[in-house]
Design an enzyme around this catalytic site. Structure first.
Site, PDB file in Angstrom:
ATOM      1  N   HIS A 186      32.828  10.196  16.792  1.00 51.02           N
ATOM      2  CA  HIS A 186      32.259  11.090  16.626  1.00 51.02           C
ATOM      3  C   HIS A 186      32.735  12.246  17.016  1.00 51.02           C
ATOM      4  CE1 HIS A 186      28.162  14.160  17.729  1.00 51.02           C
ATOM      5  NE2 HIS A 186      28.966  14.976  18.186  1.00 51.02           N
TER       6      HIS A 186
ATOM      7  N   LYS B  49      23.926  12.173  24.013  1.00 53.43           N
ATOM      8  CA  LYS B  49      23.763  11.600  22.443  1.00 53.43           C
ATOM      9  C   LYS B  49      23.965  10.439  22.293  1.00 53.43           C
ATOM     10  CE  LYS B  49      24.731  15.077  19.321  1.00 53.43           C
ATOM     11  NZ  LYS B  49      24.869  16.633  20.596  1.00 53.43           N
TER      12      LYS B  49
ATOM     13  N   ASP C  22      20.005  17.841  24.611  1.00 52.04           N
ATOM     14  CA  ASP C  22      19.940  18.428  23.848  1.00 52.04           C
ATOM     15  C   ASP C  22      19.805  18.965  22.381  1.00 52.04           C
ATOM     16  OD1 ASP C  22      23.434  18.635  23.080  1.00 52.04           O
ATOM     17  OD2 ASP C  22      23.063  17.443  21.434  1.00 52.04           O
TER      18      ASP C  22
ATOM     19  N   ARG D 237      22.364  27.360  21.826  1.00 49.64           N
ATOM     20  CA  ARG D 237      24.127  26.934  22.262  1.00 49.64           C
ATOM     21  C   ARG D 237      24.634  28.403  20.920  1.00 49.64           C
ATOM     22  NH1 ARG D 237      26.623  22.224  23.083  1.00 49.64           N
ATOM     23  NH2 ARG D 237      28.364  23.521  23.314  1.00 49.64           N
TER      24      ARG D 237
ATOM     25  N   SER E 266      27.397  17.986  25.539  1.00 47.06           N
ATOM     26  CA  SER E 266      26.383  17.856  24.827  1.00 47.06           C
ATOM     27  C   SER E 266      27.082  16.631  23.682  1.00 47.06           C
ATOM     28  CB  SER E 266      26.293  19.320  23.920  1.00 47.06           C
ATOM     29  OG  SER E 266      26.206  18.893  21.940  1.00 47.06           O
TER      30      SER E 266
HETATM   31  N1  URA Z   1      28.794  18.628  18.427  1.00 47.25           N
HETATM   32  C1  URA Z   1      27.958  18.264  19.654  1.00 47.25           C
HETATM   33  O1  URA Z   1      26.873  17.833  19.043  1.00 47.25           O
HETATM   34  N2  URA Z   1      27.725  18.971  20.195  1.00 47.25           N
HETATM   35  C2  URA Z   1      28.582  20.163  20.413  1.00 47.25           C
HETATM   36  O2  URA Z   1      28.066  20.491  21.577  1.00 47.25           O
HETATM   37  C3  URA Z   1      29.839  20.435  19.554  1.00 47.25           C
HETATM   38  C4  URA Z   1      29.964  19.910  18.522  1.00 47.25           C
END
Ligand code: URA
Length: 458
Positions: free
Chosen positions: A88, A193, A167, A174, A189
């Site tokens: 990620h 996930k 999220d 956000r 965040s």
């Molecule tokens: N990617 C995400 O999933 N969340 C964030 O807050 C920033 C980048």
């Protein structure tokens, strides 16, 4: 100070505003209220801003990540019979490594259950890019997710109302309230996930430089260390690579044009402007393959990934995944023919010289305003909007030479992005020293040491 009595959101907003730290019960209350709608959006937004301004402690960050992870259903990859590994990124411009790293790692025998996001702030979203393929479904049930993973080895989906619903709410809020760029909020965040996907291992790509959410190197390092320590604490083997985002990654930034660039590489082509994208995708998948137990080192993983790139096996997995998620694979037969932007403009160099500094956040804003991103949550994005660069940082250009092609929804949407790009790109008389693509790797040990030294200043 925490209490065992009833909680009220107004008290938690004040506590955070005044620099206090919430305990796990209080954080859990905020997350539960975000999901069931019992806390109104204005109170959530106020709390997010207080958290952004005051910062979250290590304990608050951990509690937030875990409460968000537990806010909905979870995926159990154990039935896949393979080690589950994902990557990620903390968000960048032109970052399409997922389209390469997921099939590359899957081709080398690890399962890649990838739960991704949409465009956020100036950065592009993996899901928005994939949805430029007609029919591609990013909202799968967990059973469908498992079926695609069993068939293809990789699946890229979004959060559903059932999967990490916290999220879903907080990410969109956000994005609209200027509360994205905070290490604790980003960490919670992303990890919510990733941990909900039940991963065995995780490779994080933490961006630094002018296009990163956290531009200061020390902030990005803190975020990297925070995420590694938090994920390891939750039982997921994790590394974080600090990577350069001082210009868009590769030559394309948009939606469909990013998929085109990724598929060209998967087909074995090597345009020089895409070399950084190819390299980073191989490095990330090398780590995924290593952590997945299929190679003794990340370097050996890189070699396996490169072989899967060259023999076409990763491309075959990518197409299989697109097909399994309802996407029309035939659009890749004539990628240029499918590209139908509403308007286009060739941006010529307005000076002669070497392309030097780039405000990559501004470049990302230009891409979003061409139509590739959204101003309000839920708005559709234009699959064909974006910017294709002919020249990258460090290249010498002559005045009048084409530097980039802008694609927009309509001619009216070209003007502002052209002006933004002209303000974002600077020239110099001498060539630049290139920033290293991967500047540092954090493992559990180095992350914990880093936090011991730095946590008190965040
Ligand atoms: N990617 C995400 O999933 N969340 C964030 O807050 C920033 C980048």
């Amino acid at each position: 100070m925490s209490s065992s009595g009833p909680l009220h959101m107004i008290d938690l907003i004040r506590k955070k505003r005044d620099g206090g730290a919430l305990d796990a019960r209080e954080i859990g209350f905020v997350v539960a209220g975000a999901v069931d709608g019992s806390i109104p959006l204005e109170q959530l937004a106020a709390w997010l801003m207080a958290a952004w301004l005051r910062g979250l402690s290590l304990d608050e960050t951990r509690a937030l990540a875990m409460a968000m992870r537990d806010s909905g259903e979870k995926f159990d990859p154990s039935r896949l019979g393979k080690v589950a590994v994902d990557k990620h990124s903390t968000g960048g411009v032109g970052d399409k490594t997922s389209f390469l790293a997921a099939p590359l790692a899957a081709a080398c025998g690890v399962a890649v259950p990838m739960i991704s996001g949409r465009a956020l702030g100036h950065t592009g979203g993996t899901l928005d890019k994939l949805e430029s393929i007609p029919g591609y479904r990013t909202a799968l049930t967990l059973d469908e997710f498992e079926a695609v993973l069993t068939r293809c080895g990789a699946s890229i989906v979004g959060q559903t109302p059932a999967l990490v619903p916290a999220d879903r709410v907080l990410y969109a809020l956000r994005d609209r309230t200027g509360t994205v760029e905070n290490p604790g909020l980003i960490c919670a965040s992303i990890l919510s996930k990733k941990l909900a996907a039940g991963l065995d291992a995780l490779v994080l790509d933490v961006k630094t430089g002018s296009g990163a959410f956290l531009r200061r190197r020390e902030d990005a390092e803190y975020l990297a260390a925070l995420m590694v320590a938090t994920a390891e604490g939750a039982g997921t083997r994790t590394v974080a690579l600090m990577t350069d985002m001082s210009q868009p990654l590769g030559r394309a930034a948009g939606n469909w044009i990013e998929l085109v660039e990724a598929v060209e590489l998967l087909r074995g082509l090597r345009p020089p402007e895409s070399e950084d994208l190819r390299e980073l995708s191989l490095v990330l998948s090398g780590w995924m393959i290593h952590l997945g137990g299929k190679a003794a080192t990340a370097e050996a993983g890189y070699a396996l990934a490169e072989a899967a790139l060259m023999d076409g096996s990763a491309l075959a997995i990518f197409f299989k995944m697109v097909d399994a998620q309802g996407g029309d694979v035939s659009v890749f037969d004539d990628m240029a023919g499918f590209h139908k932007p509403g308007a286009m403009h060739v941006l010529e160099a307005w000076e002669s010289g070497f392309i030097a500094e780039m405000d990559t956040t501004a470049v990302g804003m230009a891409v979003q305003r061409l139509g590739a991103g959204r101003e309000k949550a839920g708005e559709p994005v234009d699959a064909h909007a974006g910017v294709l660069f002919d020249a990258r940082r460090g290249a010498r250009v002559e005045k009048g030479q084409p530097m980039a092609t802008l694609y927009a929804t309509s001619a009216a949407r070209l003007e502002e992005p052209i002006a933004i790009l002209k303000g974002a790109i600077h020239f110099s008389e001498r060539p630049l020293l290139a920033a290293p693509l991967v500047s540092r790797v954090f493992t559990r040990e180095t992350a914990e040491k880093h936090l011991e030294k730095t946590a008190s200043s965040f």
